[in-house]
Motif scaffolding. Structure first.
Motif, PDB file in Angstrom:
ATOM      1  N   ALA A  85       0.830  -1.208   0.000  1.00 38.62           N
ATOM      2  CA  ALA A  85       0.000   0.000   0.000  1.00 38.62           C
ATOM      3  C   ALA A  85       0.862   1.254   0.000  1.00 38.62           C
ATOM      4  O   ALA A  85       0.515   2.267  -0.629  1.00 38.62           O
ATOM      5  N   GLU A  86       1.999   1.204   0.677  1.00 35.97           N
ATOM      6  CA  GLU A  86       2.875   2.368   0.734  1.00 35.97           C
ATOM      7  C   GLU A  86       3.405   2.743  -0.642  1.00 35.97           C
ATOM      8  O   GLU A  86       3.629   3.930  -0.925  1.00 35.97           O
ATOM      9  N   VAL A  87       3.597   1.759  -1.519  1.00 32.70           N
ATOM     10  CA  VAL A  87       4.020   2.069  -2.884  1.00 32.70           C
ATOM     11  C   VAL A  87       3.003   2.989  -3.553  1.00 32.70           C
ATOM     12  O   VAL A  87       3.363   4.006  -4.160  1.00 32.70           O
ATOM     13  N   PHE A  88       1.730   2.654  -3.436  1.00 31.99           N
ATOM     14  CA  PHE A  88       0.684   3.483  -4.033  1.00 31.99           C
ATOM     15  C   PHE A  88       0.569   4.825  -3.313  1.00 31.99           C
ATOM     16  O   PHE A  88       0.273   5.850  -3.940  1.00 31.99           O
ATOM     17  N   ASN A  89       0.812   4.828  -2.007  1.00 28.81           N
ATOM     18  CA  ASN A  89       0.808   6.072  -1.257  1.00 28.81           C
ATOM     19  C   ASN A  89       1.903   7.009  -1.771  1.00 28.81           C
ATOM     20  O   ASN A  89       1.666   8.199  -2.016  1.00 28.81           O
ATOM     21  N   LEU A  90       3.091   6.474  -1.979  1.00 32.05           N
ATOM     22  CA  LEU A  90       4.205   7.280  -2.470  1.00 32.05           C
ATOM     23  C   LEU A  90       3.975   7.753  -3.901  1.00 32.05           C
ATOM     24  O   LEU A  90       4.504   8.790  -4.313  1.00 32.05           O
ATOM     25  N   LEU A  91       3.187   6.979  -4.656  1.00 29.21           N
ATOM     26  CA  LEU A  91       2.881   7.373  -6.035  1.00 29.21           C
ATOM     27  C   LEU A  91       1.802   8.449  -6.107  1.00 29.21           C
ATOM     28  O   LEU A  91       1.462   8.911  -7.203  1.00 29.21           O
ATOM     29  N   GLY A  92       1.254   8.826  -4.956  1.00 24.06           N
ATOM     30  CA  GLY A  92       0.310   9.934  -4.938  1.00 24.06           C
ATOM     31  C   GLY A  92      -1.116   9.586  -4.600  1.00 24.06           C
ATOM     32  O   GLY A  92      -1.983  10.476  -4.582  1.00 24.06           O
ATOM     33  N   ALA A  93      -1.411   8.315  -4.303  1.00 26.50           N
ATOM     34  CA  ALA A  93      -2.788   7.926  -4.005  1.00 26.50           C
ATOM     35  C   ALA A  93      -3.241   8.396  -2.635  1.00 26.50           C
ATOM     36  O   ALA A  93      -4.446   8.482  -2.380  1.00 26.50           O
ATOM     37  N   GLY A  94      -2.301   8.707  -1.746  1.00 25.26           N
ATOM     38  CA  GLY A  94      -2.647   9.071  -0.379  1.00 25.26           C
ATOM     39  C   GLY A  94      -2.937   7.847   0.464  1.00 25.26           C
ATOM     40  O   GLY A  94      -3.061   6.724  -0.048  1.00 25.26           O
ATOM     41  N   ILE A  95      -3.037   8.039   1.775  1.00 26.24           N
ATOM     42  CA  ILE A  95      -3.250   6.914   2.699  1.00 26.24           C
ATOM     43  C   ILE A  95      -4.533   6.171   2.358  1.00 26.24           C
ATOM     44  O   ILE A  95      -4.543   4.944   2.161  1.00 26.24           O
TER      45      ILE A  95
END
Length: 579
Positions: A85-95
C-alpha cells in the motif's frame, strides 16, 4: 487480434468482471470506519509511512502508538500488505486511496489465483466456479466490509497461489517451481502474522497426502518431489526470516498478554456453534461469547451445497491420484479447518503452543473457504461432460446464483474520512477511544500508559514535545520527529540527562553532535523511557531505532534467500547459456 478477442471472451476475464460486484463499493467517497479494524488499516499505513520517510526500507517502529511513546509494531505484525500500500501512497494515491487500491487488487487476485488453481486441477469451468465462490464467500466479504481485516484479506488472496505452486512442485519438480513455491509461502508469512498458524499446518498435511497418493500410484517413494517440497518450504521460511526471527527473539521484550485480554480474545468463549455455519443472516457487529454474534460466520449457501455434494463423491473408492482422491483430500482439509472453529477442538487449542494468538477460532473459516472452493470445483468437474471446453450454460446459471446469494453482502457502512483519520494523531484518538488497545514494553513496570506528555499536542494539532531534562539544568527544543527517529537541541547549563518521550527498546541508539552515545532507561521510571547523558553546552541529540545483531542477521538471510530464488527461477536459462 483474434488472440486478444479470445482473451477478452475468456472465463478468466468474465470472472474479473464479475468480481467488480465485490469491490465496486470501494469506489464511493469515504471509507467504512465502523468496520472492526478499518481504522487500523489507515493508522498503520500512516505509521509505516513515517518510517519510510525516515529512511527505513523495512520499518519496525510505530512512533505514535502507546500514547506517543512508540511501539515496535511492525516487529510483531507482518507488514508486507502495508508496504505494498505504501508504494501506491508514495505514487500519490494518499493513505486512504492506497488502502482502497490494495483492497481492490487483493479481491481480484483472490479470484484469479483460485481460478488458476482450479483450472490446473479440474479445468476451465471448475476453475471459474472456484474463483467466483472464493471471491463471494461470506467470510471473504466479512473480512473486508465487516471486520476491515486488511492484512488477513490480502493473505487470503495469496492462499490459492501457495497451494498452486506447491502442487506444481510435486507434479513436476524443478528449480523454477521450487522458487515460485518458496516465494508464495514467504509472501504469505510476511503478509499476516496469524496465518502462520492457519494455512501452513494444513499445507503440510495436504502435501503429505499428495505424496502418499503419488507413492501408491507409482509404487516408488516420490523422493525428488519430497525433497523439492521441503526445499521450497525451507526457502519460504528463510525468505520471511526478516520478520520471523525477530518475532521469535523479541517476544520477551513485550507484554504479550496485553493483546489477549480475557474479556474479548479468550478463545474458549469464541468457538462457533454448529448452526452458525448455516446461518446466512448478515450483520456488522462483533464476535461475542456465546451464539449471538453480531457478524455472519457462515460457510455460504453454495459452498455448503456443493460441499455436501462433494462428500459422497470424495468417499467413493477411486484410483490414487485420480480426481476423487484429490477431492477427498480437499474435503478432509476443509473438515479439519471447520472442526477447529467448534468447541470440541478446544483440547487441541489448549495444548498446541502459540495457537492462542489466533485469538478467534472463526479465523479457521479462511482455510475452510479455500478448500471448500476447491472441493466445489471438484464437484463441478465431476458433473461436466468429459469433452466440455469453456463455460457450459449451466455453469453460467450457477455463477448467477452465486452472485445473487452473496453480492448484496458486499456493501460497507460508508463513513466520511477526515484529515485527522489519516494523520499520525489518528493512532492517539483510537487509543483514547479504546484504552485496552495500548501496548507497552516488558521494561515498563506501569504497563499500558494512561497518558503521556504528548497527548495535548496531538489533540491540539501542535508540534510534539519530544524530550525533557531528566537530571541537571537546561532546556530542550524539538528539531525533528520521524518514524523511528527524533532529533532535539539541548541547551545545558550543567551536564544533564535527557529523557525522550519514547519507550526504551533494544535497537535504540543515540548520537550527541554526531558522536555515539549510550541509551538506557531508569529502572525506577515506570514507563522505562529513553535516557541519554549530555555534557554542558549547546548540543544536537539524535536517537534512531536501528537493527540489533538479530535483526541484521534476519535481514541478511532474507536478502540472501531472495537472491537464491532469483537464481533458481532463471536456473534453466543460466544453464542453457553456459559454455
Amino acid at each position: 487480434m483474434s488472440r486478444l478477442r479470445a482473451r477478452l471472451a475468456s472465463p478468466l476475464t468474465l470472472l474479473i468482471l464479475l468480481s467488480v460486484f465485490a469491490w465496486v463499493s470501494l469506489l464511493a467517497p469515504g471509507y467504512f470506519l465502523r468496520a472492526h479494524d478499518a481504522r487500523h488499516s489507515l493508522i498503520w499505513l500512516s505509521e509505516l509511512h513515517q518510517g519510510v520517510q525516515s529512511g527505513f526500507l523495512w520499518p519496525r517502529w510505530a512512533p505514535d502508538h502507546a500514547q506517543g511513546y512508540g511501539y515496535p509494531l511492525f516487529t510483531f505484525y507482518a507488514p508486507l500488505a502495508f508496504l505494498i500500500a505504501e508504494v501506491f501512497n508514495l505514487l500519490g494515491a494518499g493513505i486512504l486511496g492506497a488502502i482502497k487500491i490494495v483492497w481492490i487488487l487483493a479481491t481480484i487476485l483472490a479470484g484469479v489465483s483460485m481460478y488458476q488453481l482450479g483450472k490446473r486441477l479440474w479445468g476451465v469451468g471448475p476453475g471459474f466456479i472456484a474463483g467466483l465462490l472464493y471471491v463471494f464467500a461470506p467470510y471473504h466479504l466479512v473480512n473486508i466490509y465487516v471486520r476491515g481485516a486488511f492484512a488477513e484479506f490480502v493473505a487470503l488472496a495469496i492462499y490459492p497461489w501457495v497451494i498452486l505452486t506447491f502442487w506444481d512442485v510435486l507434479a513436476r519438480p524443478g528449480a523454477r517451481r521450487v522458487a515460485l513455491a518458496a516465494l508464495s509461502l514467504g509472501a504469505l508469512l510476511l503478509t499476516h502474522s496469524v496465518t502462520l498458524m492457519l494455512l501452513p499446518p494444513l499445507l503440510a498435511l495436504i502435501i503429505l497426502y499428495w505424496l502418499l497418493l503419488a507413492w501408491r500410484r507409482d509404487g516408488d517413494p516420490p523422493v525428488r518431489a519430497t525433497l523439492s517440497a521441503l526445499a521450497a518450504g525451507l526457502l519460504g521460511g528463510m525468505l520471511a526470516a526478516i520478520f520471523l526471527l525477530p518475532v521469535l527473539g523479541e517476544t520477551k521484550y513485550i507484554v504479550l498478554d496485553q493483546w489477549l485480554p480475557a474479556e474479548s480474545y479468550n478463545y474458549p468463549q469464541q468457538f462457533l456453534y454448529l448452526f452458525q455455519w448455516f446461518d446466512f443472516q448478515w450483520g456488522y457487529g462483533f464476535a461475542l461469547p456465546g451464539p449471538n454474534d453480531g457478524m455472519n460466520l457462515s460457510i455460504g449457501l453454495w459452498l455448503v451445497t456443493l460441499g455436501l455434494a462433494a462428500l459422497p463423491l470424495a468417499w467413493r473408492r477411486a484410483e490414487a491420484g485420480g480426481r476423487r482422491a484429490l477431492l477427498a483430500g480437499f474435503v478432509a482439509m476443509a473438515l479439519i479447518a471447520l472442526f477447529a472453529t467448534l468447541a470440541p477442538s478446544q483440547v487441541f487449542w489448549d495444548v498446541i503452543p502459540m495457537i492462542k494468538l489466533v485469538q478467534f477460532p472463526f479465523r479457521f473459516l479462511a482455510p475452510a473457504t479455500l478448500f471448500l472452493s476447491l472441493a466445489a470445483a471438484g464437484v463441478v468437474a465431476a458433473l461436466l461432460p468429459g469433452d466440455q471446453e469453456g463455460l457450459h450454460p449451466w455453469l453460467l446459471a450457477l455463477a448467477a446464483a452465486i452472485l445473487l446469494s452473496a453480492w448484496l453482502y458486499a456493501k460497507p457502512q460508508h463513513t466520511q474520512v477526515s484529515p485527522r483519520d489519516v494523520s499520525p494523531a489518528a493512532d492517539i484518538f483510537f487509543e483514547l477511544d479504546y484504552p485496552d488497545m495500548r501496548g507497552s514494553t516488558a521494561f515498563a513496570s506501569a504497563g499500558k500508559p494512561a497518558t503521556s506528555p504528548k497527548i495535548d499536542a496531538y489533540v491540539q494539532g501542535k508540534p510534539l514535545p519530544l524530550a525533557e531534562i531528566y537530571r541537571g539544568e537546561g532546556a530542550v527544543a524539538m528539531v525533528k520527529h520521524g518514524g523511528g527517529e527524533d532529533v532535539v537541541r539541548v541547551m545545558a547549563q550543567t551536564p544533564v540527562t535527557v529523557r525522550f518521550y519514547t519507550y526504551w527498546y533494544p535497537g535504540w541508539r543515540a548520537w550527541v553532535d554526531g558522536e555515539p552515545a549510550v541509551t538506557r532507561y531508569d529502572p525506577n521510571d515506570p514507563n522505562a523511557l529513553i535516557l541519554v547523558d549530555v555534557p554542558a553546552g549547546d548540543h544536537e541529540v539524535r536517537i534512531r531505532f536501528t537493527n540489533t545483531p538479530l535483526r541484521t542477521a534476519a535481514a541478511f538471510i532474507s536478502a540472501l534467500t531472495l537472491l537464491i530464488l532469483v537464481i533458481l527461477f532463471f536456473w534453466d536459462t543460466i544453464r542453457s547459456h553456459a559454455p
